[in-house]
Scaffold this motif. Sequence first.
Motif, PDB file in Angstrom:
ATOM      1  N   GLU A  18      -2.143  10.701 -19.225  1.00 55.58           N
ATOM      2  CA  GLU A  18      -1.871  11.210 -17.750  1.00 55.58           C
ATOM      3  C   GLU A  18      -0.563  11.181 -17.230  1.00 55.58           C
ATOM      4  N   LYS A  19       0.313  10.061 -17.580  1.00 56.42           N
ATOM      5  CA  LYS A  19       1.586   9.940 -17.182  1.00 56.42           C
ATOM      6  C   LYS A  19       2.327  11.085 -17.821  1.00 56.42           C
ATOM      7  N   LYS A  20       2.179  11.556 -18.924  1.00 50.76           N
ATOM      8  CA  LYS A  20       2.814  12.496 -19.572  1.00 50.76           C
ATOM      9  C   LYS A  20       2.432  14.011 -19.107  1.00 50.76           C
ATOM     10  N   ARG A  21       1.223  14.045 -18.770  1.00 49.69           N
ATOM     11  CA  ARG A  21       0.916  15.304 -18.152  1.00 49.69           C
ATOM     12  C   ARG A  21       1.437  15.568 -16.778  1.00 49.69           C
ATOM     13  N   THR A  22       1.553  14.632 -16.150  1.00 52.44           N
ATOM     14  CA  THR A  22       1.910  14.544 -14.644  1.00 52.44           C
ATOM     15  C   THR A  22       3.489  14.688 -14.608  1.00 52.44           C
ATOM     16  N   SER A  23       4.072  13.996 -15.652  1.00 53.68           N
ATOM     17  CA  SER A  23       5.604  14.392 -15.676  1.00 53.68           C
ATOM     18  C   SER A  23       5.849  15.782 -16.350  1.00 53.68           C
ATOM     19  N   GLY A  24       5.010  16.057 -16.841  1.00 54.52           N
ATOM     20  CA  GLY A  24       5.283  17.499 -17.563  1.00 54.52           C
ATOM     21  C   GLY A  24       4.943  18.454 -16.535  1.00 54.52           C
TER      22      GLY A  24
ATOM     23  N   ASP B 132       5.420  18.140 -13.103  1.00 53.21           N
ATOM     24  CA  ASP B 132       6.721  17.893 -12.226  1.00 53.21           C
ATOM     25  C   ASP B 132       7.676  18.567 -13.018  1.00 53.21           C
ATOM     26  N   ALA B 133       7.995  18.513 -14.183  1.00 54.58           N
ATOM     27  CA  ALA B 133       9.363  19.205 -14.845  1.00 54.58           C
ATOM     28  C   ALA B 133       9.122  20.692 -14.754  1.00 54.58           C
ATOM     29  N   SER B 134       7.980  21.228 -14.782  1.00 53.25           N
ATOM     30  CA  SER B 134       7.697  22.712 -14.940  1.00 53.25           C
ATOM     31  C   SER B 134       7.895  23.239 -13.358  1.00 53.25           C
ATOM     32  N   GLN B 135       7.464  22.323 -12.377  1.00 47.46           N
ATOM     33  CA  GLN B 135       7.417  22.933 -10.878  1.00 47.46           C
ATOM     34  C   GLN B 135       9.221  22.839 -10.608  1.00 47.46           C
ATOM     35  N   ALA B 136       9.705  21.624 -11.113  1.00 45.38           N
ATOM     36  CA  ALA B 136      11.086  21.873 -10.760  1.00 45.38           C
ATOM     37  C   ALA B 136      11.915  22.883 -11.384  1.00 45.38           C
ATOM     38  N   GLY B 137      11.368  23.260 -12.679  1.00 43.43           N
ATOM     39  CA  GLY B 137      12.181  24.550 -13.158  1.00 43.43           C
ATOM     40  C   GLY B 137      11.985  25.745 -12.849  1.00 43.43           C
TER      41      GLY B 137
END
Length: 193
Positions: free
Chosen positions: A180-186, A188-193
């Motif tokens: 879940e943490k990996k999915r949410t951090s992934g 977040d990174a795609s939304q930032a990019g």
Amino acid sequence: MLFRRRTGLPWWRKLVGWLWPSSGFKRAGQYLWHRIARLPGTAHSIAAGVAAGASVSFTPFIGLHFLMGFALAWLTRGNLVASAIGTAVGNPWTFPFIFTLTGQVGTLILGEHVSGHVPSWSWDALFDAPITYLSSFLPVVFPLIVGGIPVAVIVWLLFYFSFKGLLTGYRSARQIRLQEKKRTSGSDASQAG
């Protein structure tokens, strides 16, 4: 040195801290649980190790609990570190209850009561004839051994199955949290990019 007290504790404070942890027994129990749960190995090896250490604590061989725990853990393919942690079941707070239980079970199996056979302590007799004097305690120790064996088997089974279930649940919940943490951090990174 890092994380060391500036002034050392007196010996009596160390003794009190050993008998009664300053953070409390609940915190000490939580620490032991997390230490056990994060050991490397399968749920079987860790559960078998803890069960081995806990079960040998029900024998009257106080000085040999670590070695007996290691041997039993090795026979059951258990984790040796987990067996060392499991021997914490036998401690100054629990030994009176353990020896009372195993003594009662041994008396029940043997069919004779041994409390009348307890010799009085004598330093003179110990130094004059140590083998004879120590062998006079055998009628008291033998029921503890006889009663300790079936109790140790039951304790091994209880600890093994309970810890195996707890470890399996803990590890699967931890795996879900990490995913879940990996999915949410992934995301977040795609939304930032």
